[in-house]
Design a protein around this motif. Structure first.
Motif, short mmCIF file in Angstrom:
data_model
loop_
_atom_site.label_atom_id
_atom_site.label_comp_id
_atom_site.label_asym_id
_atom_site.label_seq_id
_atom_site.Cartn_x
_atom_site.Cartn_y
_atom_site.Cartn_z
N THR A 17 0.84 -1.21 0.00
CA THR A 17 0.00 0.00 0.00
C THR A 17 0.88 1.25 0.00
N ILE A 18 1.89 1.24 0.86
CA ILE A 18 2.79 2.40 0.97
C ILE A 18 3.61 2.54 -0.32
N ALA A 19 4.14 1.39 -0.80
CA ALA A 19 4.98 1.42 -2.00
C ALA A 19 4.20 1.94 -3.20
N LYS A 20 2.95 1.52 -3.32
CA LYS A 20 2.12 1.93 -4.46
C LYS A 20 1.87 3.45 -4.43
N ALA A 21 1.50 3.94 -3.23
CA ALA A 21 1.21 5.38 -3.10
C ALA A 21 2.48 6.20 -3.34
N LEU A 22 3.59 5.70 -2.84
CA LEU A 22 4.86 6.41 -2.99
C LEU A 22 5.27 6.45 -4.47
N ALA A 23 5.06 5.34 -5.17
CA ALA A 23 5.42 5.26 -6.59
C ALA A 23 4.62 6.30 -7.38
N LEU A 200 0.55 4.78 12.74
CA LEU A 200 0.58 5.78 11.67
C LEU A 200 -0.54 5.50 10.66
N THR A 201 -1.07 6.56 10.05
CA THR A 201 -2.03 6.36 8.96
C THR A 201 -1.20 6.09 7.70
N ILE A 202 -1.90 5.67 6.63
CA ILE A 202 -1.21 5.42 5.36
C ILE A 202 -0.51 6.71 4.91
#
Ligand code: DC
Length: 225
Positions: A17-23, A200-202
């Motif tokens: 989830t984090i990697a996708k949003a960061l990308a 932490l939230t997303i």
């Protein structure tokens, strides 16, 4: 100037989830390596093969792994994402991920996919094996309780009937399997930055890794000037 980012951590810590949003934010390409191991479990189930069958290794070698623009895994060109996210596949994948012949095939494929800069890979062995020279390595973790709560909410949205204790016990078992296996166990490399997402939230998690990435990019730009 682009860098590569490795995100490792235990099951259900929200890495993808984090990697996708960061990308999306950095305009980088995200590769969820766990989905490649899950695709191997899908192949084993489909062909009725055991995790350590030599035929499974052959089949994996002959198969084509790719991703579509939504980040869904494509196995021989077919989107199988919806089929690899069940509880049954979770545990089988963790056993298949212990097979060194399968790991080495998948690691080669991952290194070929991410053969330049601007990639974010998430998994268990990215910072330690796949992208050892990644400029930013993140070890993402969260308490078992918060991971089990998140997974429960995920299953409930999908209408899957399962209780908290079962999920908690399964996450604990997968942690043990992933951390204690002989080949490429989940470890926190010395050069990794720790991201504990329990409270932490997303958005807060993405912000933190984004800040780390931007600091590194700026540092590198300044040294190149
Ligand atoms: O990240 P995930 O839960 O989708 O991963 C599924 C399984 O695959 C998990 O048990 C660990 C394994 N895995 C691995 O061994 N190495 C990776 N790079 C990614 C996943």
């Amino acid at each position: 100037m682009k860098i590569n980012i490795a995100i490792d951590g235990p099951s259900a810590s929200g890495k993808s989830t984090i990697a996708k949003a960061l990308a999306k934010r950095l305009n980088y390409t995200h590769i969820d390596t766990g989905s490649m191991y899950r695709a191997c479990a899908y192949l084993a189930l489909k062909h009725e093969l055991k995790p350590d069958d030599i035929e499974l290794v052959d089949l994996v070698n002959k198969s084509d792994f790719g991703f579509n623009e939504s980040g869904h895994i494509l196995l021989n060109g077919k989107d199988i994402d919806a089929k690899i996210r069940s509880k049954h596949v979770d545990l089988l994948t963790s056993t298949i991920a212990q097979n060194q012949a399968i790991r080495s095939t998948l690691v080669d494929m991952q290194q070929q996919l991410a053969n330049s800069k601007g990639f974010i890979l998430d998994g268990r062995d990215i910072g330690s094996v796949v992208l050892k020279d990644a400029e930013l390595k993140v070890f993402q973790t969260a308490s078992i309780e918060s991971r089990a709560k998140r997974r429960l909410a995920e299953y409930q949205t999908k209408g899957i009937d399962v209780n908290y204790q079962t999920i908690y016990d399964e996450i604990k078992l997968r942690d043990l399997q992933d951390r204690s296996r002989e080949h490429s166990p989940l470890i926190q490399t010395k050069d990794a930055k720790v991201l504990d997402t329990s409270d932490l939230t997303i958005e807060q998690s993405v912000d933190r890794v984004y800040t780390w990435a931007m600091e590194l990019i700026k540092e590198r730009r300044d040294t190149n000037d």
